[in-house]
Design an enzyme around this catalytic site. Structure first.
Site, PDB file in Angstrom:
ATOM      1  N   ASN A   1      80.313 -39.949  -4.666  1.00 42.27           N
ATOM      2  CA  ASN A   1      79.924 -41.330  -4.404  1.00 42.27           C
ATOM      3  C   ASN A   1      79.825 -41.486  -2.877  1.00 42.27           C
ATOM      4  OD1 ASN A   1      82.512 -42.207  -3.317  1.00 42.27           O
ATOM      5  ND2 ASN A   1      83.269 -42.151  -5.430  1.00 42.27           N
TER       6      ASN A   1
ATOM      7  N   GLU B   1      83.379 -23.141   1.461  1.00 47.29           N
ATOM      8  CA  GLU B   1      83.783 -24.175   2.418  1.00 47.29           C
ATOM      9  C   GLU B   1      83.650 -25.577   1.812  1.00 47.29           C
ATOM     10  OE1 GLU B   1      84.615 -24.031   5.995  1.00 47.29           O
ATOM     11  OE2 GLU B   1      85.078 -21.929   5.624  1.00 47.29           O
TER      12      GLU B   1
ATOM     13  N   ARG C   1      82.488 -32.222   7.890  1.00 43.37           N
ATOM     14  CA  ARG C   1      81.584 -31.077   7.826  1.00 43.37           C
ATOM     15  C   ARG C   1      80.360 -31.212   8.735  1.00 43.37           C
ATOM     16  NH1 ARG C   1      85.504 -29.661   5.768  1.00 43.37           N
ATOM     17  NH2 ARG C   1      85.834 -28.345   3.930  1.00 43.37           N
TER      18      ARG C   1
ATOM     19  N   ARG D   1      86.770 -25.969  -0.316  1.00 48.55           N
ATOM     20  CA  ARG D   1      88.065 -25.961   0.324  1.00 48.55           C
ATOM     21  C   ARG D   1      88.033 -26.608   1.701  1.00 48.55           C
ATOM     22  NH1 ARG D   1      88.194 -20.992   3.361  1.00 48.55           N
ATOM     23  NH2 ARG D   1      90.381 -21.225   3.849  1.00 48.55           N
ATOM     24  N   HIS D   2      88.028 -25.937   2.778  1.00 44.55           N
ATOM     25  CA  HIS D   2      88.404 -26.515   4.063  1.00 44.55           C
ATOM     26  C   HIS D   2      88.072 -25.560   5.183  1.00 44.55           C
ATOM     27  CE1 HIS D   2      91.974 -23.770   4.588  1.00 44.55           C
ATOM     28  NE2 HIS D   2      91.316 -23.334   3.573  1.00 44.55           N
TER      29      HIS D   2
ATOM     30  N   GLU E   1      76.713 -22.140 -10.864  1.00 41.65           N
ATOM     31  CA  GLU E   1      76.264 -20.905 -11.483  1.00 41.65           C
ATOM     32  C   GLU E   1      77.479 -20.000 -11.658  1.00 41.65           C
ATOM     33  OE1 GLU E   1      72.433 -18.032 -10.467  1.00 41.65           O
ATOM     34  OE2 GLU E   1      73.254 -19.461  -9.009  1.00 41.65           O
TER      35      GLU E   1
ATOM     36  N   GLY F   1      79.326 -16.328 -11.983  1.00 39.74           N
ATOM     37  CA  GLY F   1      79.264 -14.896 -11.743  1.00 39.74           C
ATOM     38  C   GLY F   1      80.024 -14.141 -12.820  1.00 39.74           C
ATOM     39  N   ARG F   2      80.624 -14.906 -13.741  1.00 40.45           N
ATOM     40  CA  ARG F   2      81.373 -14.267 -14.824  1.00 40.45           C
ATOM     41  C   ARG F   2      80.473 -13.989 -16.012  1.00 40.45           C
ATOM     42  NH1 ARG F   2      86.271 -16.934 -17.471  1.00 40.45           N
ATOM     43  NH2 ARG F   2      86.475 -14.826 -18.261  1.00 40.45           N
TER      44      ARG F   2
END
Lengths: 249, 249, 249, 249
Positions: A192, A83, A203, A86-87, A103, A105-106
């Site tokens: 900033n 979230e 949010r 993105r949106h 971090e 996950g690959r």
């Protein structure tokens, strides 16, 4: 016997920052005072700039709020990061002004830390439900039990499947596909004050805002933690942000 | 008896586009011809602009490549979207120039469509392994079996847990935390040729590129599908992109 | 008798900054070490990160270079600002990551400080001249005289016309239209190391760069001044930027 | 006898565009309908999407407004371009989403077309004057005469000085420093509806807007011309923009 950790906590800590209310006022003074504005770039001048900062916010003069930087360390489940970057149904902050280092996950095995909702998390769908303005109710005891069992069960099973692949020398980037969105990632976010206010505007849920937003509770929790840090370092700016409707200038 | 669908396919389809090689050349001509550049903004003039387009690419004059737009419909597992919107160890495209509208896991129940690796997907970790420049080997039969079983098992279990919560009237935004990163999302992506080239530069592996990238196979698959569409509509630009090292201008 | 000041100087001074090589390495370590990366976020660990920083630059992993901020005070003629905020024939940096606060020609009377080329400024067009890759020659004495006279004359006349309107109570935003692009503006520019490297890549001429750029001398002068500041604060990053062809990661 | 042209006109013409109200609604439907949203991506479905478009605007769900593109040809004095690419006292649109290709003053000789204010242009500073919220009065006849004479005089003199340098083979990039901000440039601007609304929000004065802006008259004139084009192609989106306070979603 399980090796997995279940938690509801979201961590936000300030790594570094530069700037403050005095720098907002000084940057704005550049437009009328040119070089002399530098004289105002000092913390003890912050209070003198209050009127100017309020004007900038009211009239949405945004660039003076960009001469600063905050870097946060954040530990949160993957769906919160999702979230962040993105949106919600297309509600996006200007993500270009938020810098992320996460971090991977690959490249490494993930750790078995998974998110479960707090007991008090409103998550029961009421009869009257507007998907785009969701208001959930407290779950009853039976629902909470379903949730807790389902979460534990799903995480434990998928973690075992993940581990089985890892010890069979399968690439973590493939194996991670079975892990749930509740797995924790940690990362750094740099922004900033202006881009942070754009993020907070979308949010956080604030009934008095000029444009009321309905974010997911966990993303709001992380946003509120950032807001606390911001408020400490930029008290005048933060007050003006609230006063003029919580739209980023 | 399972209701879930397993697939390895990633879908990319063009929804709409505007612009072409002729518009790149015309936009560049504005700098020396002002209004007359409009006369060149016509598809049959594209070939005349080849030399100019090559110059722009070689010298990285990027803005003439921004007067255009491509919108893609994409259906892909969540971890591919994740890489689209972020990075691999901090390798990011300028995401501000990629616009996303995605299916929501908050507002609707997701569908039980999950990703499994193709049989030919190199995913076995070799003895000599550099995490930041991974080269995987073909999995042997035993490994493939482990993968297939683990994926099926994990997806099926977590889907049942997800469904159990949904029918108990738990908010989808909470329940989805148990679903694996392999669940499919569909969405729209809009970009311009310049931002698309920035994306291709980082999300495709091309040994002849000036800066060689090591993306995950599935993200490269989606990028290559976009590249095919781009090549059809902007053949001269695409050829110049390859000729000058696959760095976005 | 004239009240105007003629100068060739361009001023660049650091107002504030945060971050350094150690923060680049620490941000990159987040991808493999998560929270422990914080332990590396300390200046004396910078040297340990050299190998990692070189890898990031070579493979263009850009986001670890974004967790930092530099704010410059700049005093320069309007045409230099113009190039900062736009391009040369469409060669643009990602201006969204450069934040500007400029002196206003709308709200205040401008000061009569105007730019003239230094005596050594190559500005004579040779017989063989490629507009998109200009190489000028030293002006001869006669040309220099023409330039000096033309500049003085034009600036003085237009300044008088500007002043005549100002004392007649005409809005400065209208009157300024008669002033030449050589008039000085001061302002603040904020960027992060990644956006600064994108700027340097396009605004400096370096024959050994992977993509050679041909910026105007005065914009290069301002870019070089920023580069000196950057080099002091991020010596390892700067060295890697040069080593791998001066393309922003 | 002068070769210069004086004008007050600002030209804005649509070069190309793609998208429309139906694409906004379809992009938003992706979040709840996934692939089926494509069925709505058709102009005759626009009206069906009105309610949804109003919701998106009211709740500031912005990304569905980004799957589209408009390219304008603009002919305007340099100071208008200056305001397009920057701000008024720090009031900036997200310029990254506006793409510019401009006529070059470096590579070619500029044409002697200069801006003068229209006769009706309010430009006289009243007794009560707030610089950050300027309201000018009509100039009286004497003031208008001062303006007209000053403009003609300054432009003509500086044009002669510019020409003298050009015929002495001085680089146009140097010579242009003497020309006034009133000289005309032409160029292309590309944006999407969301970035255009951000621009309109800050570059038009509308007393009923939630955040009232005070742009310079000439920049507003160019913004209003863009708004007319936008209104024709996106009538429902434009109406919702007005209805909900003219803040970009």
């Amino acid at each position: 016997m399980s090796e997995i950790t279940l938690t509801s906590d979201i961590t936000v800590r300030l790594v570094q920052s530069v700037g403050g209310d005095h720098m907002v006022a000084a940057a704005a003074k550049v437009s009328t005072s040119g070089e002399e504005a530098l004289l105002l770039a000092s913390p003890e001048k912050a209070e003198e700039g209050r009127g100017l900062i309020r004007s900038l916010m009211r009239q949405r003069h945004g660039t003076p709020f960009e001469h600063a930087s905050l870097t946060f360390f954040v530990q949160a489940p993957a769906f919160v990061w999702w979230e962040w970057v993105r949106h919600r149904i297309g509600q996006t902050v200007d993500c270009d002004e938020l810098s992320f280092s996460l971090e991977s996950g690959r490249y490494r095995e993930l750790k078995p830390v998974f998110w479960i909702p707090r007991e008090t998390r409103a998550m029961s769908i009421p009869e009257q439900h507007k998907p785009m303005r969701p208001k959930y109710e407290q779950a009853d005891e039976w629902q909470r039990e379903v949730v807790l069992e389902s979460f534990k069960h799903a995480y434990e099973k998928s973690w075992l499947d993940y581990r089985r692949m890892i010890i069979s020398r399968i690439a973590p980037e493939v194996a991670r596909a079975v892990l749930g969105f509740g797995v924790y990632y940690s990362g750094w976010v740099t922004c900033n004050p202006r881009s942070l206010m754009a993020f907070l505007s979308l949010r956080t849920h604030e009934p008095t805002a000029k444009y009321v937003s309905y974010p997911q509770a966990e993303i709001e929790e992380s946003a509120r933690a950032c807001e606390e840090v911001f408020k400490l370092g930029w008290p005048i700016t933060h007050a003006a942000f609230n006063e003029f409707g919580r739209v980023a200038p």
